[in-house]
Motif scaffolding. Structure first.
Motif, PDB file in Angstrom:
ATOM      1  N   ARG A   1       0.839  -1.215   0.000  1.00  0.00           N
ATOM      2  CA  ARG A   1       0.000   0.000   0.000  1.00  0.00           C
ATOM      3  C   ARG A   1       0.869   1.258   0.000  1.00  0.00           C
ATOM      4  NH1 ARG A   1      -2.229   0.605   4.415  1.00  0.00           N
ATOM      5  NH2 ARG A   1      -1.596  -1.247   5.611  1.00  0.00           N
ATOM      6  N   LEU A   2       1.999   1.234   0.696  1.00  0.00           N
ATOM      7  CA  LEU A   2       2.872   2.398   0.726  1.00  0.00           C
ATOM      8  C   LEU A   2       3.438   2.702  -0.647  1.00  0.00           C
ATOM      9  CD1 LEU A   2       4.343   4.568   2.369  1.00  0.00           C
ATOM     10  CD2 LEU A   2       6.149   2.874   2.829  1.00  0.00           C
ATOM     11  N   VAL A   3       3.883   1.671  -1.362  1.00  0.00           N
ATOM     12  CA  VAL A   3       4.421   1.868  -2.705  1.00  0.00           C
ATOM     13  C   VAL A   3       3.348   2.379  -3.640  1.00  0.00           C
ATOM     14  CG1 VAL A   3       5.458   0.709  -4.689  1.00  0.00           C
ATOM     15  CG2 VAL A   3       6.235   0.145  -2.372  1.00  0.00           C
ATOM     16  N   THR A   4       2.154   1.779  -3.529  1.00  0.00           N
ATOM     17  CA  THR A   4       1.041   2.211  -4.392  1.00  0.00           C
ATOM     18  C   THR A   4       0.707   3.682  -4.159  1.00  0.00           C
ATOM     19  OG1 THR A   4       0.160  -0.039  -4.336  1.00  0.00           O
ATOM     20  CG2 THR A   4      -1.320   1.711  -5.078  1.00  0.00           C
ATOM     21  N   SER A   5       0.693   4.100  -2.894  1.00  0.00           N
ATOM     22  CA  SER A   5       0.386   5.499  -2.574  1.00  0.00           C
ATOM     23  C   SER A   5       1.436   6.437  -3.140  1.00  0.00           C
ATOM     24  CB  SER A   5       0.297   5.684  -1.051  1.00  0.00           C
ATOM     25  OG  SER A   5      -0.715   4.866  -0.516  1.00  0.00           O
ATOM     26  N   LEU A   6       2.698   6.101  -2.993  1.00  0.00           N
ATOM     27  CA  LEU A   6       3.761   6.956  -3.518  1.00  0.00           C
ATOM     28  C   LEU A   6       3.670   7.085  -5.026  1.00  0.00           C
ATOM     29  CD1 LEU A   6       6.792   5.749  -1.318  1.00  0.00           C
ATOM     30  CD2 LEU A   6       5.534   7.919  -1.147  1.00  0.00           C
ATOM     31  N   LEU A   7       3.364   5.964  -5.681  1.00  0.00           N
ATOM     32  CA  LEU A   7       3.221   6.018  -7.139  1.00  0.00           C
ATOM     33  C   LEU A   7       2.076   6.925  -7.554  1.00  0.00           C
ATOM     34  CD1 LEU A   7       3.904   2.261  -8.059  1.00  0.00           C
ATOM     35  CD2 LEU A   7       5.428   4.221  -8.415  1.00  0.00           C
ATOM     36  N   ILE A   8       0.970   6.812  -6.828  1.00  0.00           N
ATOM     37  CA  ILE A   8      -0.194   7.655  -7.178  1.00  0.00           C
ATOM     38  C   ILE A   8       0.123   9.128  -6.952  1.00  0.00           C
ATOM     39  CG2 ILE A   8      -2.568   8.192  -6.519  1.00  0.00           C
ATOM     40  CD1 ILE A   8      -2.940   5.204  -5.900  1.00  0.00           C
ATOM     41  N   VAL A   9       0.755   9.438  -5.826  1.00  0.00           N
ATOM     42  CA  VAL A   9       1.100  10.846  -5.546  1.00  0.00           C
ATOM     43  C   VAL A   9       2.084  11.366  -6.570  1.00  0.00           C
ATOM     44  CG1 VAL A   9       2.240  12.377  -3.886  1.00  0.00           C
ATOM     45  CG2 VAL A   9       0.593  10.674  -3.087  1.00  0.00           C
ATOM     46  N   GLY A  10       3.067  10.545  -6.919  1.00  0.00           N
ATOM     47  CA  GLY A  10       4.024  10.988  -7.922  1.00  0.00           C
ATOM     48  C   GLY A  10       3.370  11.228  -9.258  1.00  0.00           C
ATOM     49  N   ALA A  11       2.412  10.334  -9.621  1.00  0.00           N
ATOM     50  CA  ALA A  11       1.705  10.513 -10.893  1.00  0.00           C
ATOM     51  C   ALA A  11       0.889  11.799 -10.890  1.00  0.00           C
ATOM     52  CB  ALA A  11       0.824   9.313 -11.163  1.00  0.00           C
ATOM     53  N   LEU A  12       0.240  12.103  -9.755  1.00  0.00           N
ATOM     54  CA  LEU A  12      -0.554  13.337  -9.671  1.00  0.00           C
ATOM     55  C   LEU A  12       0.332  14.578  -9.765  1.00  0.00           C
ATOM     56  CD1 LEU A  12      -3.116  12.358  -6.859  1.00  0.00           C
ATOM     57  CD2 LEU A  12      -3.568  12.620  -9.296  1.00  0.00           C
ATOM     58  N   CYS A  13       1.465  14.522  -9.087  1.00  0.00           N
ATOM     59  CA  CYS A  13       2.388  15.669  -9.165  1.00  0.00           C
ATOM     60  C   CYS A  13       2.901  15.865 -10.587  1.00  0.00           C
ATOM     61  CB  CYS A  13       3.562  15.442  -8.202  1.00  0.00           C
ATOM     62  SG  CYS A  13       3.085  15.532  -6.452  1.00  0.00           S
ATOM     63  N   LEU A  14       3.186  14.764 -11.245  1.00  0.00           N
ATOM     64  CA  LEU A  14       3.665  14.858 -12.616  1.00  0.00           C
ATOM     65  C   LEU A  14       2.608  15.456 -13.523  1.00  0.00           C
ATOM     66  CD1 LEU A  14       5.937  14.295 -14.616  1.00  0.00           C
ATOM     67  CD2 LEU A  14       5.014  11.975 -14.918  1.00  0.00           C
ATOM     68  N   LEU A  15       1.364  15.006 -13.329  1.00  0.00           N
ATOM     69  CA  LEU A  15       0.260  15.551 -14.135  1.00  0.00           C
ATOM     70  C   LEU A  15       0.070  17.060 -13.889  1.00  0.00           C
ATOM     71  CD1 LEU A  15      -2.346  12.644 -13.865  1.00  0.00           C
ATOM     72  CD2 LEU A  15      -1.017  13.302 -15.884  1.00  0.00           C
ATOM     73  N   LEU A  16       0.169  17.442 -12.607  1.00  0.00           N
ATOM     74  CA  LEU A  16       0.007  18.869 -12.298  1.00  0.00           C
ATOM     75  C   LEU A  16       1.134  19.697 -12.918  1.00  0.00           C
ATOM     76  CD1 LEU A  16      -1.065  18.708  -8.530  1.00  0.00           C
ATOM     77  CD2 LEU A  16      -2.498  19.321 -10.491  1.00  0.00           C
ATOM     78  N   PHE A  17       2.329  19.207 -12.877  1.00  0.00           N
ATOM     79  CA  PHE A  17       3.464  19.918 -13.451  1.00  0.00           C
ATOM     80  C   PHE A  17       3.324  20.072 -14.958  1.00  0.00           C
ATOM     81  CE2 PHE A  17       7.821  19.908 -15.180  1.00  0.00           C
ATOM     82  CZ  PHE A  17       8.277  21.087 -14.620  1.00  0.00           C
ATOM     83  N   ILE A  18       2.894  18.924 -15.597  1.00  0.00           N
ATOM     84  CA  ILE A  18       2.694  18.991 -17.051  1.00  0.00           C
ATOM     85  C   ILE A  18       1.585  19.972 -17.398  1.00  0.00           C
ATOM     86  CG2 ILE A  18       2.001  17.632 -19.057  1.00  0.00           C
ATOM     87  CD1 ILE A  18       3.385  15.229 -17.745  1.00  0.00           C
ATOM     88  N   GLY A  19       0.509  19.967 -16.596  1.00  0.00           N
ATOM     89  CA  GLY A  19      -0.594  20.897 -16.858  1.00  0.00           C
ATOM     90  C   GLY A  19      -0.168  22.347 -16.670  1.00  0.00           C
ATOM     91  N   TYR A  20       0.685  22.594 -15.685  1.00  0.00           N
ATOM     92  CA  TYR A  20       1.178  23.972 -15.447  1.00  0.00           C
ATOM     93  C   TYR A  20       2.026  24.459 -16.612  1.00  0.00           C
ATOM     94  CZ  TYR A  20       3.957  27.736 -13.465  1.00  0.00           C
ATOM     95  OH  TYR A  20       4.592  28.929 -13.257  1.00  0.00           O
TER      96      TYR A  20
END
Length: 278
Positions: A35-54
């Motif tokens: 669950r910890l790895v899954t959470s980190l992956l999801i957070v990293g994916a969201l941050c990446l998406l936000l950065f790309i959108g910015y």
């Protein structure tokens, strides 16, 4: 747990040996890393998406701004200051005309000589000609003089006209009689108030029942200052107090003679009166 399985068993299995593994705590700990790895992956994916959108929005914004902003060169023109024209100086005032020459006749001191000894140019002018002619040191032709002042009759034969003496010296003297006498500022009422406040009846005069009027003479100068105060009449027991009151009275209103303030003598009576008993 069997001895041969302890070395290969998981720590959780050892901890939960003989306990209820279906309660939920075993599964939560068992799947914690996943669950910890899954959470980190999801957070990293969201941050990446936000950065790309910015980045995308920034690129689009810059593209729109570049299409709208128009930069224009502004050329600053040099402002020329208007040069002030120097006005020419005003012309000098016209020279006043020379005063007309006044006809003058030479004054000849009178001498007693024989007729044949008098030269023609030394003879004095006739009286009729002197009525509109100015007297001078030499003869001069010119306009007739109106308002001529005749020379003095007695001048010692010198032919010198003396100017009238100034009467300023007369105004420095001390007048004994004037048109308007000096007085205490405020008149009789103010003088009475001043006496009521400052006059002290001498005890010696009270004991001897001495009363009467003391006349004090003093000088009031052109500025109203009081000087040379003396009592010229009245009981001796009361004179010192009368002099003291006058000296303490301050400035007076000066006397007036011919419209000018002058230095003058002033005689001021001061009445001392005892109140009668009963």
């Amino acid at each position: 747990m069997e001895v041969n399985k302890i070395l290969s068993a998981d720590v959780l299995d050892i901890i939960f040996e003989g306990r209820n593994k279906e309660y939920g705590a075993y599964d939560l700990r068992k799947t914690y890393n996943k669950r910890l790895v899954t959470s980190l992956l999801i957070v990293g994916a969201l941050c990446l998406l936000l950065f790309i959108g910015y980045l995308a929005s920034a690129l689009l914004a810059n593209k729109d701004d570049n299409s709208k902003v128009v930069v224009q060169d502004v050329q600053l023109e040099e402002i020329k200051q208007e040069e002030k024209k120097e006005e020419p100086p005003p012309p000098p005032p016209p020279k006043p005309p020379d005063p007309p020459k006044v006809e003058m006749a030479k004054f000849t001191p009178p001498k007693i000589v024989k007729d044949e000894e008098v030269k023609e140019e030394e003879k004095p002018p006739e009286v009729e000609k002197l009525e509109d002619t100015k007297i001078g040191l030499s003869n001069q032709e010119g306009q007739k003089d109106e308002g001529i002042v005749a020379p003095p009759v007695e001048d010692g034969g010198k032919g010198v006209v003396e100017a009238p003496k100034k009467d300023d010296e007369d105004w420095d003297k001390t007048f004994t009689k004037v048109e308007i006498e000096s007085e205490y500022p405020g008149g009789a009422a103010a003088w009475q108030r001043y006496l009521n406040r400052n006059l002290r009846y001498p005890q010696e005069a009270i004991d001897n029942e001495v009363q009467g009027a003391v006349v004090v003479q003093f000088i009031v100068d052109k500025e109203g200052n009081v000087s040379e105060v003396e009592a010229i009449s009245g009981p001796q027991e009361l004179r010192a107090e009368a002099i003291r009151v006058i000296k303490k009275s301050g400035k007076w209103t000066p006397a007036v003679q011919n419209g000018r303030q002058v230095k003058s003598y002033k005689k001021q009576p001061i009445v001392f009166r005892l109140e009668s008993e009963g």
